[in-house]
Motif scaffolding. Structure first.
Motif, PDB file in Angstrom:
ATOM      1  N   GLN A 574      31.090  47.439  53.569  1.00 58.96           N
ATOM      2  CA  GLN A 574      31.493  47.217  52.186  1.00 58.96           C
ATOM      3  C   GLN A 574      30.288  46.910  51.296  1.00 58.96           C
ATOM      4  O   GLN A 574      29.311  46.344  51.744  1.00 58.96           O
ATOM      5  N   LEU A 575      30.466  47.283  50.021  1.00 58.53           N
ATOM      6  CA  LEU A 575      29.475  46.913  49.010  1.00 58.53           C
ATOM      7  C   LEU A 575      29.567  45.409  48.799  1.00 58.53           C
ATOM      8  O   LEU A 575      30.657  44.887  48.534  1.00 58.53           O
ATOM      9  N   SER A 576      28.500  44.707  48.950  1.00 55.69           N
ATOM     10  CA  SER A 576      28.606  43.252  48.825  1.00 55.69           C
ATOM     11  C   SER A 576      27.952  42.754  47.546  1.00 55.69           C
ATOM     12  O   SER A 576      28.155  41.611  47.152  1.00 55.69           O
ATOM     13  N   GLY A 577      27.126  43.562  46.904  1.00 51.56           N
ATOM     14  CA  GLY A 577      26.475  43.122  45.678  1.00 51.56           C
ATOM     15  C   GLY A 577      25.423  44.118  45.265  1.00 51.56           C
ATOM     16  O   GLY A 577      25.290  45.180  45.889  1.00 51.56           O
ATOM     17  N   VAL A 578      24.688  43.754  44.222  1.00 49.26           N
ATOM     18  CA  VAL A 578      23.599  44.635  43.795  1.00 49.26           C
ATOM     19  C   VAL A 578      22.356  43.799  43.529  1.00 49.26           C
ATOM     20  O   VAL A 578      22.443  42.610  43.246  1.00 49.26           O
ATOM     21  N   GLU A 630      36.422  44.378  38.688  1.00 48.98           N
ATOM     22  CA  GLU A 630      35.637  44.703  39.876  1.00 48.98           C
ATOM     23  C   GLU A 630      34.396  43.813  39.943  1.00 48.98           C
ATOM     24  O   GLU A 630      33.274  44.278  39.784  1.00 48.98           O
ATOM     25  N   PRO A 631      34.627  42.510  40.118  1.00 53.06           N
ATOM     26  CA  PRO A 631      33.456  41.610  40.107  1.00 53.06           C
ATOM     27  C   PRO A 631      32.470  41.913  41.251  1.00 53.06           C
ATOM     28  O   PRO A 631      32.894  42.347  42.323  1.00 53.06           O
ATOM     29  N   LEU A 632      31.197  41.739  40.954  1.00 52.45           N
ATOM     30  CA  LEU A 632      30.168  42.060  41.942  1.00 52.45           C
ATOM     31  C   LEU A 632      28.996  41.085  41.774  1.00 52.45           C
ATOM     32  O   LEU A 632      28.611  40.755  40.651  1.00 52.45           O
ATOM     33  N   GLU A 633      28.467  40.656  42.872  1.00 55.33           N
ATOM     34  CA  GLU A 633      27.337  39.721  42.795  1.00 55.33           C
ATOM     35  C   GLU A 633      26.078  40.477  42.360  1.00 55.33           C
ATOM     36  O   GLU A 633      25.739  41.512  42.931  1.00 55.33           O
ATOM     37  N   ILE A 634      25.424  39.957  41.336  1.00 56.07           N
ATOM     38  CA  ILE A 634      24.173  40.583  40.885  1.00 56.07           C
ATOM     39  C   ILE A 634      23.007  39.648  41.234  1.00 56.07           C
ATOM     40  O   ILE A 634      22.997  38.474  40.840  1.00 56.07           O
ATOM     41  N   ALA A 635      22.057  40.191  42.005  1.00 59.00           N
ATOM     42  CA  ALA A 635      20.862  39.381  42.328  1.00 59.00           C
ATOM     43  C   ALA A 635      19.746  39.776  41.369  1.00 59.00           C
ATOM     44  O   ALA A 635      19.496  40.958  41.170  1.00 59.00           O
TER      45      ALA A 635
END
Ligand code: C2E
Ligand code: CA
Ligand code: CA
Length: 826
Positions: A574-578, A630-635
């Motif tokens: 799975q996509l876990s973040g960007v 579609e929340p996603l963790e952004i680093a």
């Protein structure tokens, strides 16, 4: 001269100047002075003693002369008296004379007296009656009338009456002194008294002088000190009188000056009893007596002075002779002090100094040996046996001083800290050793190869033109690309090399080294094998100023954009973040990668604004995604400087609030080196961010020097293994070992692990097998603008679902969906 490793190292220390130069009082001078002083003392002592003795003898001599004179004088005087007595006794026994007395026949008496008197040259022949009235007197023949008068010397007459005779020195009526003898004329009873006498006159004085060798004066002691007669010149007589008056005690010999001359004097009283005090004064000029002694004294003085002079010359010679070896030893010690250990002039003598010299020689050898050992320690890196940084700096300094062209290749190993940490320090040491050997083998003695510290090496090339030096740099980089073999294990190192040329790039040693170091940093950042220093980058020149101005405008012109690169959970696919990566759409230069402006922004402090902009964009994007369901963790990435900004947490909070997002959607990545810059502050700031609800990851793990134990103190939840390890993992077993052990270590510390630079399926397979948590890389997707990323996500998510359902293998997804083409990431 070409600097090679065999070139003799420089002297250890600056020459020690001989302390204070030559001493002012050298030993020789001191010895000479001491000897001379002693000699002078002895000579003076001897001279004074002998001169004292001489003067004693001289005074003794003078007194002796006077004493003898006085004795002679008395004898002569006694002789005269006896002559007078004899005449007087013969006369008093003369029958005719007695008859004449009895008959008071004055003419006969006179005639007899005169006859006898003439025989002894008597000056006084006088006859007095028992009543002391003078009866006859030969002086009457010379017209002096005494007859009928009283006999003028009753004392003498009384003594004659008593003792049978008397004698004395008297002053007669004519004022002259006389030696007089008085006898009674017996028939057989006394019938008259007879006085016979000599006048004491100049003649007698002269005779006495002739016998005694002394000046003789007859004087009257009482009253006026009158001088009757004297062998002295008439002009001296008043002075003599004066002396006698002045001297109270004249019973002993004494000295007196008169008329400018010193005399020793002796007074001989001539009157035995009562009467007038007539005396003879005997005197001798001191100068005359002392003359031979003075001569002796002068001779002694001269001889003593000559002896002293010779003695001084001798002692100077002896002192110099004695101290010459000492002076040589001093020279030897001076030379040792200057660090010259070669054998100098030897001190050859068999005495103590010779022994001392031998000891010094031994000491010199010991010092020379020790200095060379210290030199080794000072200039040599004990681990690799290569010259160390100090030696390098001195050699560079020397080249520049000689103004000979030279180049430096400054080399930093890739990932060495990680090798050290994962494979152990002993292994790391062997790697360093092997690297040093490889560099040396390549350069074959025509360069100075030094270990500059840590995992850095430097090569100083002399008299090479820049093109040659750069060719060597390329060759060196290639040589280090080949794995090292340690204990049959191939180890992959690789290095970034910075090249600088003198005099083109620097005039001073430190500037030169800094230039090469800076070029190396650029090579590291660009991941280039080597980079030649570019002088215009070293100062904020026009280009840089305009870059700064351009960057300032870039924010207001919205020229910066964030590209997003997916981060995949390897277990689930799975996509876990960007990760948000910045790009600059430059109006004239086009798309610019962060490496071309981030370092400059960090240097100038502009990074604060830049980071602010990144946070703003990331917060906005996160809020947007969340709003879209579609929340996603952004680093996002933080620079070392950002950690020093105290209000960073507040700014993040504000940005998130402004776009109505959730703080937990953000994650920040800090490189381990930025955390290392000020560890205390880093721990504190990151703690504050963590408190805020932000996730923290350690970026580029393995490229810095931090220890895992320090990382443990950071409030991070994960670490990212640098792509340089991951990318070539398949080709290089050592890199694989490092990645694998890093994963294990991180897990043991409770950290999740992201592998960056996943480019192929084999890598992915291994990472999965080793339990790596997340993957990021071109294999999944390149950094993309938000719109592209949304498209990618729209394809990847459903595809993954299909793949999972069909094959259970997500690894082929990237092949099915060639995405990220428009990312600008090359
Ligand atoms: P980074 O944080 O290590 O970012 C990862 C870099 O690796 C990115 O380069 C990315 O494009 C590249 N990359 C990702 N996957 C692969 C792969 O499979 N193969 C290869 N060869 N490369 C891959 P990028 O975007 O050029 O960024 C370079 C560096 O610039 C970043 O390294 C980061 O240190 C810095 N940077 C980027 N954006 C920002 C930012 O917004 N703020 C700050 N302070 N630094 C940033
Ligand atoms: Ca990063
Ligand atoms: Ca990274």
């Amino acid at each position: 001269m070409t600097p090679t490793n065999t070139e003799p190292p420089p002297k250890l220390a600056a020459p020690v100047p001989a302390p204070g130069g030559r001493p002012r009082w050298t030993l020789a001078v001191k010895l000479a002075l001491l000897f001379s002083a002693l000699l002078g003392l002895v000579q003076t002592g001897v001279y004074l003693a002998s001169s004292l003795a001489i003067s004693r003898i001289a005074t003794g001599e003078v007194s002796e002369r006077l004493e003898v004179g006085a004795k002679v004088f008395r004898q002569v005087f006694d002789q005269d008296r006896r002559r007078l007595q004899l005449t007087a006794s013969v006369l008093s026994a003369d029958f005719a004379f007695r008859e004449a007395i009895a008959t008071n026949d004055v003419p006969t008496m006179l005639s007899v007296l005169s006859n006898h008197g003439q025989r002894i040259n008597a000056d006084v022949m006088m006859l007095a009656g028992l009543n002391d009235i003078v009866v006859a007197d030969t002086q009457s023949l010379r017209g002096v009338r005494n007859a009928g008068n009283r006999f003028p010397f009753p004392d003498l007459s009384a003594a004659a009456e008593r003792d049978g005779q008397a004698s004395g020195t008297v002053v007669m009526k004519d004022g002259n002194p006389y030696q007089l003898v008085v006898l009674p004329v017996l028939a057989p009873r006394p019938i008259a008294r007879l006085a016979v006498g000599f006048r004491i006159d100049a003649k007698q004085a002269r005779e006495l002088k002739a016998v005694t060798g002394l000046d003789v004066s007859f004087v009257h002691l009482d009253g006026d000190g009158r001088v009757y007669t004297s062998t002295l010149a008439a002009a001296e007589l008043p002075a003599l009188g004066e002396v006698l008056r002045r001297h109270e005690n004249i019973s002993i010999p004494f000295q007196a000056d008169f008329n400018g001359e010193a005399y020793e004097m002796r007074v001989v009283p001539l009157t035995d009893s009562g009467g007038s005090r007539i005396a003879a004064v005997l005197q001798s000029p001191l100068a005359e007596t002392l003359a031979p002694f003075n001569l002796l004294n002068t001779t002694l003085f001269t001889a003593g002075s000559i002896a002293l002079l010779l003695g001084i010359l001798g002692s100077v010679w002896v002192a110099r002779h004695l101290t010459r070896p000492v002076a040589r030893l001093t020279l030897l010690v001076d030379r040792i002090g200057r660090g010259e250990f070669s054998l100098g002039e030897r001190v050859r003598s068999n005495d103590e100094i010779g022994h001392l010299a031998k000891r010094f020689d031994a000491m010199r050898e010991g010092l020379a040996e020790r200095e060379s050992r210290i030199l080794d320690l000072t200039y040599m890196d004990p681990l690799t046996g290569l010259p160390n940084r100090t030696r390098l700096v001195e050699a560079v300094h020397e080249r520049l001083r000689q103004a000979s062209p030279c180049s430096i290749l400054y080399l930093n190993l890739d990932r060495f800290a990680l090798i050290n940490q994962t494979l152990g320090h002993a292994f790391g040491d062997r790697v360093l050793n092997a690297v040093g050997r490889r560099i040396r083998d390549l350069l074959q003695g025509d360069a100075l190869v030094a270990r500059a510290g840590g995992d850095e090496f430097a090569v100083l090339l002399s008299n090479q033109d820049p093109a040659n030096a750069e060719a060597l740099a390329r060759a060196l980089a290639a040589a280090l690309e080949r794995p090292l073999v340690i204990d049959d294990h191939p180890v992959d190192v690789g290095a970034a090399i910075g090249v600088a040329h003198a005099p083109a790039h620097a005039g001073a040693a430190d500037e030169f080294l800094r230039a090469a170091d800076a070029a190396m940093q650029v090579a590291k950042a660009r991941r280039a094998p080597f980079v030649v220093f570019e002088p215009e980058k070293k100062r904020a020149g026009e280009g840089q100023l305009s870059l700064l101005t351009e960057m300032r405008h870039a924010i207001s012109n919205n020229e910066f954009a964030l590209y997003y690169q997916p981060k995949i959970n390897l277990a689930s696919g799975q996509l876990s973040g960007v990760e948000a990566l910045i790009r600059w759409h430059h109006p004239t230069l086009g798309l610019r990668a962060p490496d071309s402006f981030i370092p400059f922004a960090e240097q100038t402090g502009y990074i604060r604004q830049l980071t602010g902009e990144v946070i703003r964009m990331a917060a906005q994007q996160a809020a947007e995604w969340r709003r879209a369901g579609e929340p996603l963790e952004i680093a996002f990435n933080l620079s070392p400087r950002d950690l020093l900004v105290p209000d960073l947490p507040r700014r993040i909070q504000e940005a998130v609030a402004r776009f109505g997002g959730v703080i937990g959607d953000l994650c920040c990545e800090v490189t381990e080196s930025s955390a290392m810059e000020d560890p205390e502050i880093a721990v504190e700031r990151l703690g504050a961010l963590r408190e805020l609800g932000l996730t923290i990851a350690i970026d580029d793990f393995g490229t810095g020097y931090s220890s895992l134990s320090y990382l443990q103190r950071l409030p991070a939840s994960g670490l990212k293994i640098d792509q340089s390890f991951v990318r070539h993992m398949n080709a290089r077993p050592q890199a694989a070992t490092i990645v694998r052990s890093t994963i294990e270590l991180a897990h043991s510390l409770g950290l999740s692990v992201t592998a960056e630079g996943v480019e192929d399926v084999e890598t992915l397979t291994h990472l999965k097998a080793w339990g790596c948590d997340y993957g990021q890389g071109y294999f999944f997707g390149r950094p993309m603008p938000a719109a592209d990323f949304d498209r990618w996500r729209g394809i990847y998510g459903p595809a993954l679902a299909v793949v999972n359902a069909n094959t259970g293998r997500h690894a082929t997804v990237a092949h099915l969906f060639p995405v990220g083409k428009a990312s600008g990431d090359e």
